[in-house]
Design a protein around this motif. Sequence first.
Motif, mmCIF file in Angstrom:
data_model
loop_
_atom_site.group_PDB
_atom_site.id
_atom_site.type_symbol
_atom_site.label_atom_id
_atom_site.label_comp_id
_atom_site.label_asym_id
_atom_site.label_seq_id
_atom_site.Cartn_x
_atom_site.Cartn_y
_atom_site.Cartn_z
ATOM 1 N N VAL A 137 -19.732 16.229 32.752
ATOM 2 C CA VAL A 137 -19.020 17.449 32.362
ATOM 3 C C VAL A 137 -17.846 17.020 31.493
ATOM 4 C CG1 VAL A 137 -17.658 19.412 33.157
ATOM 5 C CG2 VAL A 137 -19.680 18.702 34.450
ATOM 6 N N ALA A 138 -17.807 17.540 30.266
ATOM 7 C CA ALA A 138 -16.738 17.196 29.327
ATOM 8 C C ALA A 138 -15.883 18.419 29.036
ATOM 9 C CB ALA A 138 -17.330 16.650 28.031
ATOM 10 N N PHE A 139 -14.598 18.187 28.929
ATOM 11 C CA PHE A 139 -13.647 19.219 28.520
ATOM 12 C C PHE A 139 -13.049 18.752 27.198
ATOM 13 C CE2 PHE A 139 -14.031 19.556 33.078
ATOM 14 C CZ PHE A 139 -14.205 20.921 33.262
ATOM 15 N N THR A 140 -13.317 19.484 26.147
ATOM 16 C CA THR A 140 -12.910 19.083 24.800
ATOM 17 C C THR A 140 -11.885 20.067 24.245
ATOM 18 O OG1 THR A 140 -14.715 20.345 23.796
ATOM 19 C CG2 THR A 140 -15.171 18.044 24.352
ATOM 20 N N GLY A 141 -11.334 19.726 23.102
ATOM 21 C CA GLY A 141 -10.439 20.646 22.413
ATOM 22 C C GLY A 141 -9.054 20.758 23.020
ATOM 23 N N MET A 142 -8.596 19.732 23.736
ATOM 24 C CA MET A 142 -7.235 19.775 24.265
ATOM 25 C C MET A 142 -6.254 19.746 23.093
ATOM 26 S SD MET A 142 -7.394 17.569 27.795
ATOM 27 C CE MET A 142 -8.365 16.181 27.262
ATOM 28 N N THR A 143 -5.153 20.466 23.241
ATOM 29 C CA THR A 143 -4.173 20.599 22.163
ATOM 30 C C THR A 143 -2.768 20.307 22.683
ATOM 31 O OG1 THR A 143 -3.647 22.929 22.582
ATOM 32 C CG2 THR A 143 -5.586 22.472 21.200
ATOM 33 N N THR A 144 -1.803 20.368 21.788
ATOM 34 C CA THR A 144 -0.404 20.171 22.171
ATOM 35 C C THR A 144 0.201 21.427 22.790
ATOM 36 O OG1 THR A 144 0.288 20.743 19.928
ATOM 37 C CG2 THR A 144 -0.018 18.393 20.418
ATOM 38 N N SER A 145 -0.585 22.463 22.987
ATOM 39 C CA SER A 145 -0.078 23.690 23.615
ATOM 40 C C SER A 145 0.347 23.466 25.060
ATOM 41 C CB SER A 145 -1.149 24.788 23.582
ATOM 42 O OG SER A 145 -1.459 25.130 22.265
ATOM 43 N N TYR A 146 -0.204 22.427 25.695
ATOM 44 C CA TYR A 146 0.100 22.153 27.103
ATOM 45 C C TYR A 146 0.549 20.705 27.256
ATOM 46 C CZ TYR A 146 -2.534 26.441 27.593
ATOM 47 O OH TYR A 146 -2.972 27.732 27.461
ATOM 48 N N ASP A 147 1.570 20.499 28.083
ATOM 49 C CA ASP A 147 2.021 19.147 28.402
ATOM 50 C C ASP A 147 1.051 18.460 29.355
ATOM 51 O OD1 ASP A 147 4.358 19.307 26.908
ATOM 52 O OD2 ASP A 147 5.515 20.078 28.593
ATOM 53 N N THR A 148 0.482 19.260 30.254
ATOM 54 C CA THR A 148 -0.376 18.735 31.313
ATOM 55 C C THR A 148 -1.596 19.630 31.467
ATOM 56 O OG1 THR A 148 1.560 17.867 32.469
ATOM 57 C CG2 THR A 148 -0.449 18.117 33.780
#
Length: 186
Positions: A36-47
């Motif tokens: 299971v992959a979670f992609t597209g993380m951005t700088t919108s969240y610190d954690t």
Amino acid sequence: DPAGGSTITVPTSGTFTLGGGWRLLTTTTISSVSSVAFTGMTTSYDTYAFVFSGVLPTTDSKELQAVLQTNGGSYRTGSSDYFHGTTSNAFMALQAGNGTGSLGTSNAAGDGGMNGVMFLSNAMNASKQSILEGKIAWWRVNDAGTVNTDIAHQLRQTEANDAIKFDFTGSDTMVSGTISQYGISK
């Protein structure tokens, strides 16, 4: 407020986020997949938080593992890519190929699978090392009792990481359960 203070009106539909809170980004229902992959993380969240519920392998004695993807590139899978640490004898590899097999989860649905939460900090901060930490619990194979472990792992490189992938050691299939991804606001 019963004391006559301010009133908050909550919308009856749609999504709203309070500052500093958790925002559900996606939930993946697992059904016989290799990872299971979670992609597209951005700088919108610190954690980012990943909540595991009833995650089961096909085969007994497998450990959950995770790898981080460089920003738009490949997953970091080298044996020296990560620092590791746990507060019990249990082991969750933050890279491919580091599972021990001795404290793996039972694959019986009635035993509950792997449950807990992992936090990924500094994922998109190219000047800090990404850190994955949290608590995971599961029922050991052969009715050997529960394992409840605190886990902390750190990427050795300072780079942006826009994806994380979870799977089981030995290329075992993930049979069932859910993993939810939350963004935690700045």
